[in-house]
Design a protein around this motif. Structure first.
Motif, PDB file in Angstrom:
ATOM      1  N   CYS A   1       0.830  -1.200   0.000  1.00  0.00           N
ATOM      2  CA  CYS A   1       0.000   0.000   0.000  1.00  0.00           C
ATOM      3  C   CYS A   1       0.871   1.260   0.000  1.00  0.00           C
ATOM      4  CB  CYS A   1      -0.921   0.011   1.234  1.00  0.00           C
ATOM      5  SG  CYS A   1      -1.939   1.498   1.356  1.00  0.00           S
ATOM      6  N   ARG A   2       0.648   2.147  -0.982  1.00  0.00           N
ATOM      7  CA  ARG A   2       1.432   3.375  -1.068  1.00  0.00           C
ATOM      8  C   ARG A   2       0.726   4.557  -0.420  1.00  0.00           C
ATOM      9  NH1 ARG A   2      -0.204   6.612  -5.412  1.00  0.00           N
ATOM     10  NH2 ARG A   2      -1.789   5.681  -6.772  1.00  0.00           N
ATOM     11  N   TRP A   3      -0.494   4.302   0.084  1.00  0.00           N
ATOM     12  CA  TRP A   3      -1.247   5.372   0.730  1.00  0.00           C
ATOM     13  C   TRP A   3      -0.997   5.342   2.225  1.00  0.00           C
ATOM     14  CZ3 TRP A   3      -4.083   8.746  -2.215  1.00  0.00           C
ATOM     15  CH2 TRP A   3      -4.341   8.360  -3.530  1.00  0.00           C
ATOM     16  N   LYS A   4      -0.860   6.482   2.833  1.00  0.00           N
ATOM     17  CA  LYS A   4      -0.730   6.578   4.284  1.00  0.00           C
ATOM     18  C   LYS A   4      -2.130   6.754   4.878  1.00  0.00           C
ATOM     19  CE  LYS A   4       3.923   8.574   4.300  1.00  0.00           C
ATOM     20  NZ  LYS A   4       4.762   9.721   4.735  1.00  0.00           N
ATOM     21  N   ILE A   5      -2.851   5.631   4.968  1.00  0.00           N
ATOM     22  CA  ILE A   5      -4.216   5.705   5.470  1.00  0.00           C
ATOM     23  C   ILE A   5      -4.225   5.512   6.981  1.00  0.00           C
ATOM     24  CG2 ILE A   5      -5.266   4.974   3.301  1.00  0.00           C
ATOM     25  CD1 ILE A   5      -5.497   2.182   4.364  1.00  0.00           C
ATOM     26  N   ASN A   6      -5.073   6.283   7.646  1.00  0.00           N
ATOM     27  CA  ASN A   6      -5.185   6.202   9.097  1.00  0.00           C
ATOM     28  C   ASN A   6      -6.111   5.085   9.548  1.00  0.00           C
ATOM     29  OD1 ASN A   6      -3.511   8.467   9.482  1.00  0.00           O
ATOM     30  ND2 ASN A   6      -5.240   9.853   9.100  1.00  0.00           N
ATOM     31  N   ARG A   7      -7.026   4.704   8.677  1.00  0.00           N
ATOM     32  CA  ARG A   7      -7.972   3.647   9.043  1.00  0.00           C
ATOM     33  C   ARG A   7      -8.480   2.984   7.785  1.00  0.00           C
ATOM     34  NH1 ARG A   7     -13.356   5.828   8.643  1.00  0.00           N
ATOM     35  NH2 ARG A   7     -13.298   8.035   8.106  1.00  0.00           N
ATOM     36  N   SER A   8      -8.889   1.728   7.916  1.00  0.00           N
ATOM     37  CA  SER A   8      -9.531   1.008   6.829  1.00  0.00           C
ATOM     38  C   SER A   8     -10.751   0.309   7.420  1.00  0.00           C
ATOM     39  CB  SER A   8      -8.556  -0.003   6.202  1.00  0.00           C
ATOM     40  OG  SER A   8      -8.195  -0.984   7.165  1.00  0.00           O
ATOM     41  N   GLY A   9     -11.481  -0.363   6.584  1.00  0.00           N
ATOM     42  CA  GLY A   9     -12.668  -1.047   7.082  1.00  0.00           C
ATOM     43  C   GLY A   9     -13.929  -0.258   6.834  1.00  0.00           C
ATOM     44  N   PHE A  10     -14.144   0.179   5.567  1.00  0.00           N
ATOM     45  CA  PHE A  10     -15.391   0.868   5.239  1.00  0.00           C
ATOM     46  C   PHE A  10     -15.759   0.613   3.777  1.00  0.00           C
ATOM     47  CE2 PHE A  10     -12.064   3.953   4.237  1.00  0.00           C
ATOM     48  CZ  PHE A  10     -12.457   4.456   3.002  1.00  0.00           C
ATOM     49  N   CYS A  11     -17.039   0.621   3.517  1.00  0.00           N
ATOM     50  CA  CYS A  11     -17.546   0.507   2.156  1.00  0.00           C
ATOM     51  C   CYS A  11     -18.960   1.076   2.139  1.00  0.00           C
ATOM     52  CB  CYS A  11     -17.528  -0.932   1.648  1.00  0.00           C
ATOM     53  SG  CYS A  11     -18.456  -2.121   2.664  1.00  0.00           S
TER      54      CYS A  11
END
Length: 221
Positions: free
Chosen positions: A87-97
């Protein structure tokens, strides 16, 4: 009938029609349907999104099905808090759609209404109902719409009509509540969405398969 009397009668009839139109305009219907899922063409009014756009592993789909009791929209997928190894994104959270309506041609005016009503069949999760309005809170240079969100908890296994007063929608910015005193402008609505987030697991199941049915979204006075 004399010519004068005919002109007088025509004027009276025109006045009656004008008054009838004004009365209806001043007193809108007590209910207004915004979306329904009664045909496959309704799918074209929505687009899907998830954390997969930023390196997450959640997924989502939307289809129209007939389970024997009429057509309904089925939103399904998988909710994951994991991210891809590269993953090249600096995401703070995942788990959504979620599913979001495409841009309206103009605005949806709900100024005469005070409640959003949704006919849903859930999976026991807590979903997030979002209303997007014309951007006036953020700086003029920003293109994002203003978002207003409320939690929607639907029991598993049966159809329910969920009613959410517009006053319960809170102003948010990228999923976080804005701690300011703002009021929604219901006359300038540009879109709506229904989503699920793993951070709301305290109100229902966490990561895993997602399934929710929808038949309509409307507003009520």
């Amino acid at each position: 009938m004399s010519r004068f009397r005919a002109l007088w009668q025509a004027s009276v009839n025109a006045t009656k029609r004008a008054l009838a139109w004004n009365v209806e305009d001043m007193m809108p219907a007590s209910e207004k349907c915004i979306f329904n899922f009664h045909s496959k063409e309704e799918i074209d009014k929505w687009h899907l999104y998830s954390d997969s756009e930023y390196g997450g592993l959640s997924s989502a789909s939307l289809e129209i099905t007939d389970a024997g009791s009429g057509l309904s929209g089925i939103f399904s997928g998988n909710l994951s808090t994991d991210v891809t190894g590269d993953c090249r994104w600096k995401i703070n959270r995942s788990g959504f759609c979620g599913m979001r309506s495409k841009k309206f041609n103009g605005f949806i005016d709900l100024d005469a209404y005070d409640t959003i009503a949704m006919r849903l069949r859930g999976d026991g999760r807590c979903y997030i109902s979002t209303i997007y309005t014309e951007n006036w809170v953020n700086s003029p240079g920003q293109q994002e719409d203003n978002s207003w969100q409320a939690f929607v908890l639907v029991p598993k296994g049966s159809w329910h009509t969920v009613k959410v007063p517009l006053e319960q929608y809170l102003p948010t910015w990228r999923g976080n509540v804005i701690d300011v005193n703002l009021e929604m402008n219901p006359a300038r609505i540009v879109g709506m969405s229904l989503s699920v987030n793993a951070e709301a697991a305290f109100l229902g199941p966490g990561p895993g398969p997602v399934t929710s049915g929808s038949r309509s979204t409307g507003s009520r006075r």
